[in-house]
Design an enzyme around this catalytic site. Sequence first.
Site, PDB file in Angstrom:
ATOM      1  N   ASP A 258       0.850  -1.193   0.000  1.00 17.19           N
ATOM      2  CA  ASP A 258       0.000   0.000   0.000  1.00 17.19           C
ATOM      3  C   ASP A 258       0.889   1.248   0.000  1.00 17.19           C
ATOM      4  O   ASP A 258       1.876   1.306   0.737  1.00 17.19           O
ATOM      5  CB  ASP A 258      -0.876  -0.053   1.270  1.00 17.19           C
ATOM      6  CG  ASP A 258      -1.974   0.993   1.285  1.00 17.19           C
ATOM      7  OD1 ASP A 258      -2.396   1.434   0.204  1.00 17.19           O
ATOM      8  OD2 ASP A 258      -2.430   1.354   2.398  1.00 17.19           O
TER       9      ASP A 258
ATOM     10  N   HIS B  83      -7.814   9.914   4.668  1.00 13.48           N
ATOM     11  CA  HIS B  83      -7.058   9.019   5.546  1.00 13.48           C
ATOM     12  C   HIS B  83      -7.207   9.447   7.008  1.00 13.48           C
ATOM     13  O   HIS B  83      -7.416  10.617   7.298  1.00 13.48           O
ATOM     14  CB  HIS B  83      -5.571   9.056   5.172  1.00 13.48           C
ATOM     15  CG  HIS B  83      -5.260   8.366   3.869  1.00 13.48           C
ATOM     16  ND1 HIS B  83      -4.629   8.996   2.830  1.00 13.48           N
ATOM     17  CD2 HIS B  83      -5.495   7.102   3.467  1.00 13.48           C
ATOM     18  CE1 HIS B  83      -4.482   8.142   1.829  1.00 13.48           C
ATOM     19  NE2 HIS B  83      -4.994   6.982   2.187  1.00 13.48           N
ATOM     20  N   GLY B  84      -7.055   8.503   7.911  1.00 12.30           N
ATOM     21  CA  GLY B  84      -6.966   8.817   9.340  1.00 12.30           C
ATOM     22  C   GLY B  84      -8.311   8.899  10.042  1.00 12.30           C
ATOM     23  O   GLY B  84      -9.358   8.570   9.483  1.00 12.30           O
TER      24      GLY B  84
ATOM     25  N   LYS C 266     -11.855  11.868   9.350  1.00 13.46           N
ATOM     26  CA  LYS C 266     -12.454  11.824   8.023  1.00 13.46           C
ATOM     27  C   LYS C 266     -13.616  12.776   7.873  1.00 13.46           C
ATOM     28  O   LYS C 266     -14.462  12.850   8.739  1.00 13.46           O
ATOM     29  CB  LYS C 266     -12.989  10.413   7.770  1.00 13.46           C
ATOM     30  CG  LYS C 266     -11.901   9.400   7.713  1.00 13.46           C
ATOM     31  CD  LYS C 266     -12.481   8.019   7.580  1.00 13.46           C
ATOM     32  CE  LYS C 266     -11.421   6.982   7.847  1.00 13.46           C
ATOM     33  NZ  LYS C 266     -10.223   7.137   7.079  1.00 13.46           N
TER      34      LYS C 266
ATOM     35  N   HIS D  19      -9.730   4.507  -0.966  1.00 20.71           N
ATOM     36  CA  HIS D  19      -8.846   4.631   0.210  1.00 20.71           C
ATOM     37  C   HIS D  19      -9.606   5.343   1.332  1.00 20.71           C
ATOM     38  O   HIS D  19     -10.592   6.028   1.083  1.00 20.71           O
ATOM     39  CB  HIS D  19      -7.593   5.433  -0.155  1.00 20.71           C
ATOM     40  CG  HIS D  19      -6.582   4.617  -0.876  1.00 20.71           C
ATOM     41  ND1 HIS D  19      -5.316   4.394  -0.386  1.00 20.71           N
ATOM     42  CD2 HIS D  19      -6.645   3.949  -2.054  1.00 20.71           C
ATOM     43  CE1 HIS D  19      -4.645   3.636  -1.223  1.00 20.71           C
ATOM     44  NE2 HIS D  19      -5.423   3.354  -2.260  1.00 20.71           N
TER      45      HIS D  19
ATOM     46  N   ASN E 128     -10.227   0.084   1.238  1.00 20.62           N
ATOM     47  CA  ASN E 128      -9.094   0.114   2.173  1.00 20.62           C
ATOM     48  C   ASN E 128      -9.532   0.524   3.574  1.00 20.62           C
ATOM     49  O   ASN E 128     -10.159   1.569   3.759  1.00 20.62           O
ATOM     50  CB  ASN E 128      -8.045   1.114   1.687  1.00 20.62           C
ATOM     51  CG  ASN E 128      -7.282   0.616   0.481  1.00 20.62           C
ATOM     52  OD1 ASN E 128      -7.646  -0.389  -0.126  1.00 20.62           O
ATOM     53  ND2 ASN E 128      -6.217   1.314   0.147  1.00 20.62           N
TER      54      ASN E 128
ATOM     55  N   ARG F 111      -7.289   0.466  14.063  1.00 15.28           N
ATOM     56  CA  ARG F 111      -6.515   1.208  15.073  1.00 15.28           C
ATOM     57  C   ARG F 111      -7.420   1.698  16.202  1.00 15.28           C
ATOM     58  O   ARG F 111      -7.016   1.734  17.357  1.00 15.28           O
ATOM     59  CB  ARG F 111      -5.825   2.403  14.405  1.00 15.28           C
ATOM     60  CG  ARG F 111      -4.838   1.976  13.347  1.00 15.28           C
ATOM     61  CD  ARG F 111      -4.288   3.167  12.595  1.00 15.28           C
ATOM     62  NE  ARG F 111      -3.402   2.684  11.535  1.00 15.28           N
ATOM     63  CZ  ARG F 111      -2.468   3.406  10.970  1.00 15.28           C
ATOM     64  NH1 ARG F 111      -2.283   4.665  11.324  1.00 15.28           N
ATOM     65  NH2 ARG F 111      -1.697   2.897  10.034  1.00 15.28           N
TER      66      ARG F 111
END
Length: 309
Positions: free
Chosen positions: A81, A179-180, A183, A210, A254, A260
């Site tokens: 990735d 990302h993260g 969002k 993504h 993705n 996390r």
Amino acid sequence: MKLPTLEILKNAYGKYGVAAFNVFNAEQIHGVFGGSQLAEMPIIVQITPAARNYTTPEFLEGMISSAAKVYPNTEFSVHLDHGNYEHCLSAIDNGFYGSVMIDASHEEFEKNISISSDIVKRAHDKGIAVEAELGVLSGVEDDINISAEKSKYTDPDQVVEFIERTQCDSLAVAVGTSHGAYKMSGGKGLQLSILENIQKLLPGFPIVLHGASNVPLDEIEKINKYGGNISSKAKGVDEKEMLQAIKFGVTKINIATDLRLIWTRIHREFFSITPELFDPVIPGKTYIEELTKFVNKKCQSLKINNYEN
Ligand SMILES: [Zn+2]
């Protein structure tokens, strides 16, 4: 069972989305393989350059090979990735990967094409598929940090030329995800009309989303209850929108942030509720179990007939 990435994507197109999970450690690899086996749905196991730097590529590859023996019914491929040119060359040479992503989306159109097409030639020589990216996603993840002002949606008018000239096998697009864990906090949500336009121009071509975690609010609230400080304005992609995106050709989805958040919640809860304990096996085991459930449910949720009857 390890399968070529393109075979997994072609089988899925128009029927279900294939979840691509970013893994860093043994607990995540257990959970991802276990959940996929329960769901009887294929997955893509993704390794970022940051993950390779964390445990070394050898460790990750060893753990993934072991997981394939522990969970023999899991159909999976291994994907690099967000590789740059050098990362991609090293992954192509090493032979473990079914596909690589060349991330030159921050470059100008012509330079993105020249870097991506070079990687495609080298990868195809070895039977490895390539995901390229057009458009720029905002957000923060590992070594990537793009402000909302610098992000830009994929332009459907550029897509056909990009695919023809690069010969890439799948395309990551920027259509409103980021990302993260922050969002869409100020964004306009998922741009389904862009996906619809791209599908008209490229029917049957696998599109990659993504930053497609769901970021459930109750997860954020539990993390914050036990001392975390994550903005509750964060909002991911909801299930119904995701299914619409899959109908419009999104085939690879993705997911990193959700894994996390589960890790953070379990460990914060454990250390907060039982401050006298210091055994990594206890929260580690809980994480494997919860991740297995999450992955099972996530994979099942990506079948587009879910809402049709
Ligand atoms: Zn990404």
